[in-house]
Write an enzyme that holds these catalytic residues in place. Structure first.
Site, PDB file in Angstrom:
ATOM      1  N   THR A  60      31.480  30.730  30.502  1.00  0.00           N
ATOM      2  CA  THR A  60      30.281  31.564  30.577  1.00  0.00           C
ATOM      3  C   THR A  60      30.056  32.368  29.296  1.00  0.00           C
ATOM      4  OG1 THR A  60      30.534  31.730  32.957  1.00  0.00           O
ATOM      5  CG2 THR A  60      29.224  33.452  31.921  1.00  0.00           C
ATOM      6  N   GLU A  61      28.794  32.548  28.951  1.00  0.00           N
ATOM      7  CA  GLU A  61      28.410  33.322  27.759  1.00  0.00           C
ATOM      8  C   GLU A  61      27.297  34.305  28.137  1.00  0.00           C
ATOM      9  OE1 GLU A  61      27.255  30.557  24.717  1.00  0.00           O
ATOM     10  OE2 GLU A  61      29.253  29.647  24.634  1.00  0.00           O
ATOM     11  N   ARG A  84      36.075  24.930  43.208  1.00  0.00           N
ATOM     12  CA  ARG A  84      35.138  25.352  44.256  1.00  0.00           C
ATOM     13  C   ARG A  84      35.742  25.130  45.636  1.00  0.00           C
ATOM     14  NH1 ARG A  84      29.961  22.943  40.813  1.00  0.00           N
ATOM     15  NH2 ARG A  84      29.824  24.772  39.461  1.00  0.00           N
ATOM     16  N   ARG A 114      39.004  50.354  70.250  1.00  0.00           N
ATOM     17  CA  ARG A 114      37.971  51.391  70.218  1.00  0.00           C
ATOM     18  C   ARG A 114      37.171  51.404  71.528  1.00  0.00           C
ATOM     19  NH1 ARG A 114      35.657  55.884  67.823  1.00  0.00           N
ATOM     20  NH2 ARG A 114      33.383  55.667  67.671  1.00  0.00           N
ATOM     21  N   GLN A 138      28.813  42.802  75.175  1.00  0.00           N
ATOM     22  CA  GLN A 138      28.358  41.460  74.810  1.00  0.00           C
ATOM     23  C   GLN A 138      27.740  41.393  73.412  1.00  0.00           C
ATOM     24  OE1 GLN A 138      26.004  39.993  78.096  1.00  0.00           O
ATOM     25  NE2 GLN A 138      27.839  39.281  79.142  1.00  0.00           N
ATOM     26  N   GLY A 189      31.653  50.152  62.417  1.00  0.00           N
ATOM     27  CA  GLY A 189      30.723  51.283  62.364  1.00  0.00           C
ATOM     28  C   GLY A 189      31.075  52.212  61.211  1.00  0.00           C
ATOM     29  N   GLU A 237      32.361  30.631  39.833  1.00  0.00           N
ATOM     30  CA  GLU A 237      32.576  29.169  39.938  1.00  0.00           C
ATOM     31  C   GLU A 237      31.321  28.462  40.483  1.00  0.00           C
ATOM     32  OE1 GLU A 237      36.402  27.608  40.762  1.00  0.00           O
ATOM     33  OE2 GLU A 237      37.433  29.414  40.053  1.00  0.00           O
ATOM     34  N   GLY A 238      30.168  29.026  40.131  1.00  0.00           N
ATOM     35  CA  GLY A 238      28.878  28.438  40.527  1.00  0.00           C
ATOM     36  C   GLY A 238      28.269  29.204  41.683  1.00  0.00           C
TER      37      GLY A 238
HETATM   38  N1  COS Z   1      32.308  15.562  37.516  1.00  0.00           N
HETATM   39  C1  COS Z   1      32.252  14.774  36.399  1.00  0.00           C
HETATM   40  N2  COS Z   1      31.187  14.718  35.589  1.00  0.00           N
HETATM   41  C2  COS Z   1      30.125  15.498  35.898  1.00  0.00           C
HETATM   42  C3  COS Z   1      30.103  16.318  37.022  1.00  0.00           C
HETATM   43  C4  COS Z   1      31.246  16.328  37.854  1.00  0.00           C
HETATM   44  N3  COS Z   1      31.304  17.113  38.946  1.00  0.00           N
HETATM   45  N4  COS Z   1      28.923  16.980  37.074  1.00  0.00           N
HETATM   46  C5  COS Z   1      28.207  16.564  36.019  1.00  0.00           C
HETATM   47  N5  COS Z   1      28.930  15.662  35.311  1.00  0.00           N
HETATM   48  C6  COS Z   1      28.506  14.928  34.114  1.00  0.00           C
HETATM   49  C7  COS Z   1      27.203  14.189  34.403  1.00  0.00           C
HETATM   50  O1  COS Z   1      27.477  12.918  34.967  1.00  0.00           O
HETATM   51  C8  COS Z   1      26.579  14.100  33.052  1.00  0.00           C
HETATM   52  O2  COS Z   1      27.179  13.040  32.355  1.00  0.00           O
HETATM   53  P1  COS Z   1      26.271  11.969  31.505  1.00  0.00           P
HETATM   54  O3  COS Z   1      25.580  12.819  30.471  1.00  0.00           O
HETATM   55  O4  COS Z   1      27.283  11.042  30.930  1.00  0.00           O
HETATM   56  O5  COS Z   1      25.333  11.390  32.487  1.00  0.00           O
HETATM   57  C9  COS Z   1      27.012  15.393  32.380  1.00  0.00           C
HETATM   58  O6  COS Z   1      28.176  15.848  33.084  1.00  0.00           O
HETATM   59  C10 COS Z   1      25.950  16.444  32.427  1.00  0.00           C
HETATM   60  O7  COS Z   1      25.607  16.657  33.793  1.00  0.00           O
HETATM   61  P2  COS Z   1      24.228  17.298  34.232  1.00  0.00           P
HETATM   62  O8  COS Z   1      23.113  16.580  33.523  1.00  0.00           O
HETATM   63  O9  COS Z   1      24.188  17.345  35.709  1.00  0.00           O
HETATM   64  O10 COS Z   1      24.350  18.769  33.610  1.00  0.00           O
HETATM   65  P3  COS Z   1      23.389  20.016  33.692  1.00  0.00           P
HETATM   66  O11 COS Z   1      23.350  20.643  32.351  1.00  0.00           O
HETATM   67  O12 COS Z   1      22.100  19.636  34.324  1.00  0.00           O
HETATM   68  O13 COS Z   1      24.177  21.056  34.628  1.00  0.00           O
HETATM   69  C11 COS Z   1      25.028  22.093  36.621  1.00  0.00           C
HETATM   70  C12 COS Z   1      24.600  20.804  35.901  1.00  0.00           C
HETATM   71  C13 COS Z   1      23.864  23.033  36.855  1.00  0.00           C
HETATM   72  C14 COS Z   1      25.553  21.604  37.942  1.00  0.00           C
HETATM   73  C15 COS Z   1      26.144  22.802  35.806  1.00  0.00           C
HETATM   74  O14 COS Z   1      25.615  23.395  34.635  1.00  0.00           O
HETATM   75  C16 COS Z   1      26.869  23.877  36.596  1.00  0.00           C
HETATM   76  O15 COS Z   1      27.768  23.566  37.398  1.00  0.00           O
HETATM   77  N6  COS Z   1      26.515  25.148  36.363  1.00  0.00           N
HETATM   78  C17 COS Z   1      27.257  26.252  36.930  1.00  0.00           C
HETATM   79  C18 COS Z   1      28.364  26.637  36.020  1.00  0.00           C
HETATM   80  C19 COS Z   1      29.396  27.444  36.721  1.00  0.00           C
HETATM   81  O16 COS Z   1      29.891  27.110  37.778  1.00  0.00           O
HETATM   82  N7  COS Z   1      29.722  28.564  36.090  1.00  0.00           N
HETATM   83  C20 COS Z   1      30.746  29.402  36.601  1.00  0.00           C
HETATM   84  C21 COS Z   1      31.629  29.742  35.476  1.00  0.00           C
HETATM   85  S1  COS Z   1      33.266  29.403  35.757  1.00  0.00           S
HETATM   86  S2  COS Z   1      33.886  30.971  36.778  1.00  0.00           S
END
Ligand code: COS
Length: 384
Positions: free
Chosen positions: A125-126, A244, A269, A280, A340, A364-365
């Site tokens: 994350t940034e 996840r 209580r 209920q 409460g 984690e999303g």
């Molecule tokens: N396993 C393996 N490969 C994966 C995958 C998975 N679960 N999910 C995506 N990929 C691959 C895709 O197949 C794609 O590959 P190709 O380019 O070869 O086709 C590539 O990764 C990019 O995938 P995608 O186009 O779906 O990426 P997006 O940029 O659209 O992002 C989301 C997808 C939104 C799902 C992703 O950015 C995400 O999970 N965001 C949340 C981030 C997060 O959880 N942050 C928390 C921080 S950690 S505490």
């Protein structure tokens, strides 16, 4: 390793006793001090909990996913700060190496991560790239057989204690999306790596996050996970699929704890001439929480079995994370309601859990990202 049933149940019994006898009694103190006492960290280390998900050949317990979620159901029963301490070494901080690392990277880091001698952090994350992780701006510019990293990572769990960071940075300067991102293993103390001040969080006191700043931080090309450029985003996604599911199991543990506490309080209580548990409307809250926590537990166990059978579980893990984290939010809200006034003051720890579990719907999303993952995969499967 797949433990035999007897060994697994002994491990889970020991863990359960440890949670009840050693961790739960320290919850309020950890929240107050915003720190886990070093002696408890030592006990957690001695139990091998830092290495649950690290293969046995590297000194970990090598739990299967089913075994790991069983352990997370138990660990979730106490303050999330304890789980967070070992969370990154078992999850997002180590699994990039376990899943995609070279043999040398595994040999170098996994044994020390398994013992907890080294704490790992996951720096994705940034400031301007959270849910849209693929848009990250941190750059890694090639310079001979090195890369020079520049950028800032935000809200990085365990960063103040970490000895090793998995850092996601753009190695292809021409790219703007997830392609062109590589994952680097960067050790704390590398010149150019510094930490920001600790974040002041709403909950999960005792677990720490902060910014990680890279200013011309020079690392060898051999620090790229798996040795291949441009694979970092996929590594992150694979790690998060697993993470996840683990977090979902922690949510169930927290929900079960809150239900247990709510039931005990409702039975003790007395209002309107009898225990709250006889009313209920209170029963409805208890029953809803019980059924929802049970549903989440079943989903998670089934998804873990599928992963252990070698199936891809991206959609199912997102379903589990969405349902379980939202579920524990509802359960915590009902717990406050059943308690409460006692739920709103510090003494019973219910308000603390209410604040602690709020994070599960975010990190984690977020729930909304899980919805995107689920629906996108549904459409893709229908089109295939
Ligand atoms: N396993 C393996 N490969 C994966 C995958 C998975 N679960 N999910 C995506 N990929 C691959 C895709 O197949 C794609 O590959 P190709 O380019 O070869 O086709 C590539 O990764 C990019 O995938 P995608 O186009 O779906 O990426 P997006 O940029 O659209 O992002 C989301 C997808 C939104 C799902 C992703 O950015 C995400 O999970 N965001 C949340 C981030 C997060 O959880 N942050 C928390 C921080 S950690 S505490």
């Amino acid at each position: 390793m797949s433990m035999d049933n007897e060994t697994l149940s002994q491990f889970l019994d020991t863990l359960d006793s440890f949670v009840r006898e050693r961790l739960i009694p320290h919850e309020a103190e950890v929240a107050e001090a915003d720190a886990i006492p070093p002696s408890l960290v030592g006990e957690i280390r001695d139990m091998g909990l830092f290495g649950m998900a690290i293969p046995e050949e590297y000194g970990g317990l090598g739990l299967t996913m089913s075994e790991e979620v069983a352990a997370a159901f138990v660990l979730g029963q106490t303050s999330p700060a304890f789980r967070s301490l070992i969370g990154t070494n078992n999850g997002i901080g180590s699994q990039g190496i376990v899943i995609d690392g070279t043999p040398e990277q595994k040999e170098t880091y996994l044994p020390r991560l398994a013992t907890g001698e080294l704490i790992a952090s996951f720096a994705l994350t940034e400031p301007d790239a959270g849910s849209d992780a693929g848009s990250l701006k941190t750059s890694a510019r090639r310079d001979g057989d090195h890369f020079v990293i520049n950028g800032t990572k935000r809200y990085i769990t365990n960063a103040p204690h970490a000895g090793l960071f998995t850092v996601f940075a753009r190695t292809d300067p021409g790219s703007t999306s997830s392609a062109g991102v590589s994952a680097f293993l960067v050790e704390a103390g590398t010149p150019g790596l510094s930490l920001g001040a600790r974040d002041k969080k709403m909950g999960q006191k005792g677990s720490h996050t902060c910014d990680v700043i890279f200013d011309d931080c020079r690392v060898p090309a051999s620090a790229i996970i798996g040795g291949r450029e441009g694979q970092g985003f996929k590594t992150a996604m694979k790690v998060l699929d697993r993470g996840r599911l683990h977090i979902s199991a922690v949510c169930v543990g927290a929900a079960e704890r809150l239900i247990r506490d709510s039931l005990a309080y409702a039975m003790e209580r007395k209002q309107f001439g009898g225990p709250l548990a006889d009313k209920q409307l209170v029963q409805a809250m208890l029953a809803d929480s019980k059924a929802e926590a049970y549903a989440a537990r079943c989903m998670i166990e089934e998804t873990a079995r599928r992963r252990d059978a070698g199936r891809k579980i991206t959609t199912e893990a997102a379903c589990c994370k969405m349902f379980a984290s939202e579920m524990v939010g509802r359960v915590a809200d009902r717990a406050v309601q059943i308690f409460g006034g006692a739920g709103y003051v510090e003494d019973y720890g219910i308000e603390r859990f209410y604040r602690d579990v709020r994070l599960f719907r975010i990190y984690e999303g977020t729930t909304q990202i899980q919805q995107v993952v689920i629906a996108r995969n549904m459409v893709a499967e229908a089109q295939a």
